[in-house]
Motif scaffolding. Sequence first.
Motif, short mmCIF file in Angstrom:
data_model
loop_
_atom_site.label_atom_id
_atom_site.label_comp_id
_atom_site.label_asym_id
_atom_site.label_seq_id
_atom_site.Cartn_x
_atom_site.Cartn_y
_atom_site.Cartn_z
N PRO A 1 -51.16 -12.81 -64.96
CA PRO A 1 -50.00 -13.56 -65.44
C PRO A 1 -48.92 -13.74 -64.37
O PRO A 1 -48.27 -14.79 -64.32
N CYS A 2 -48.73 -12.74 -63.51
CA CYS A 2 -47.69 -12.85 -62.48
C CYS A 2 -48.05 -13.93 -61.46
O CYS A 2 -47.18 -14.72 -61.03
N SER A 3 -49.34 -14.01 -61.07
CA SER A 3 -49.76 -15.04 -60.11
C SER A 3 -49.67 -16.44 -60.73
O SER A 3 -49.24 -17.40 -60.08
N VAL A 4 -50.08 -16.55 -62.02
CA VAL A 4 -49.98 -17.84 -62.71
C VAL A 4 -48.53 -18.27 -62.80
O VAL A 4 -48.18 -19.45 -62.57
N ALA A 5 -47.63 -17.34 -63.12
CA ALA A 5 -46.20 -17.66 -63.24
C ALA A 5 -45.64 -18.13 -61.90
O ALA A 5 -44.85 -19.10 -61.84
N LEU B 1 -53.97 -26.79 -63.74
CA LEU B 1 -54.19 -25.51 -63.06
C LEU B 1 -55.40 -24.77 -63.63
O LEU B 1 -56.27 -24.29 -62.89
N LEU B 2 -55.46 -24.71 -64.98
CA LEU B 2 -56.54 -23.96 -65.62
C LEU B 2 -57.89 -24.68 -65.54
O LEU B 2 -58.93 -24.05 -65.28
N LEU B 3 -57.89 -25.99 -65.72
CA LEU B 3 -59.15 -26.74 -65.78
C LEU B 3 -59.70 -27.08 -64.40
O LEU B 3 -60.90 -26.95 -64.15
N GLU B 4 -58.82 -27.54 -63.47
CA GLU B 4 -59.30 -28.04 -62.19
C GLU B 4 -59.37 -26.97 -61.11
O GLU B 4 -60.31 -26.96 -60.31
N GLU B 5 -58.40 -26.08 -61.09
CA GLU B 5 -58.40 -25.08 -60.03
C GLU B 5 -59.12 -23.79 -60.44
O GLU B 5 -59.93 -23.26 -59.69
#
Length: 522
Positions: A456-460, A498-502
Amino acid sequence: MFAKAFRVKSNTAIKGSDRRKLRADVTAAFPTLGTDRVSELIPGKEELNVVKLYAHKGDAVTVYMIGSNPILFELEKNLYPTVYTLWSYPDLLPAFTTWPLVLEKLVGGADLMLPGVVVPPTGLPQVQQGDLCAIALVGNRAPVAIGVAAMSTTQMLASGLKGKGFSVLHTYQDHLWKSGDKSSPPAIAPLAVSPTDSNEEKVDPGLHGNLSSLTLEGEEEKRKVHHPEASEDTSSGALSQDSQDSKPLQEQMDELLHQCFLHALKSRVKKADLPLLTSTLLGSHMFSCCPEGQQLDIKKSSYKKLSKFLQHMQQEQIVQVKELSKGVESIVAVDWRHPRKGSTLEGGEVRRIVIDYAKRNSLVDADNRNLVRLDPILCDCVLEKSEQHSVTKLPWDGLLTRCLQNMQPAYQVTFPGQEPILKKGKLSPIDITLAQKAYNKKVTVVRNLETYGLDPCSVAATLQQRCQASTIISPAPGAKDSLQVQIQGNQIHHLGRLLLEEYRLPGKYIQGLEKAPKPGKK
């Protein structure tokens, strides 16, 4: 007794004096009938014939017939009712219940063994050795056989429901029944069970006969049968010869012992049963949990004795065993939350196993191939307690659905270069929601990132840089050790890319992408 054709010696009409004597004999033999019902059974004017015959073993039998139906038969000066009579008076004799698959063996001349007896929630009827008893099938109170109890109810329970229970004299579909009008048993609903019923000895309502250990003794010869459809090469006291497992017999027996023990604790033993005699655990619960085609024999395990095995289970902190009286051990506590590992199965594998089991044991209904007859193992797996004495068949889809619903759901997540992670429960998707804050401002909240290996920290941090918006990381409500990411504004479009492509997550595992802002709108 009437499994084979008999020879008739004579057939004559009864005299008036003999009719009166027969009424007196019936009243003495079955006092619960009462005078009115005896007169109904043996009417004063209807034709009543006396048939003298010899059974196939040479026994001299007297049969009393009204019209075309035999109503009573006499053997060695003892009177017995036929199934035709019991259908009119189903409560004339103490009744025991068995499975429909057992009936064909009884018709063939077999005696009823105790593993084939179903124990109802109210417990077994109280009888003494030598008492005359009726035998009915699950779901119908109309008797299909009569027999003499080979032991008392107390002895039956003390034996762990093992051994011969009843010497069967007469059955539905035998030659005595065929001498009548050949009618079928009426449908008589089982008696309703009241929660306050029964001051009898308490018996585990889940305990019932298991066809995997069913033994029947025929009149012609004594033989052992593990299942009506069991293959001939399945031998008593050994594991199934069909098994391709190359493990030593002792190791296989150890695994079977653990399996039966854990299955018994999970599905049969309840907290209210404690303290539970270790002998009762083995005889009444573990044996009946043995899979089809296998037979539990502790002497062939590495433990050799039940007490030694239970000592090991006590060391594993699964159970606590104490000697409550000299030489008698009981289980006094069970750790119901103890982790017990099992193998995982996909839905397709479960379907294949259930279908193969039903076909291998000839459980597909002959009249309707869409129905499956339930044997004790399937009953234990899919039926509620209230259904176990009324439901005898299920459609395929209903059976498979119930099997899947009663299994513990689990999921497996695999990351590149790592061992798969297996977790219990249902797989929750990544959840994206919009929340309204003060001054009509919106924030985007995303949860369950950790389940898919995302920090979660990296996604944020990534979202903060791309969206040029502030982010907050906080504990997710109602989820232990889980964090949620909150981003200012409606950022679902950026989050989806971010979630689908990367991260290349499948869209079916992401919930809430449809809430992204429409093109041209802020």
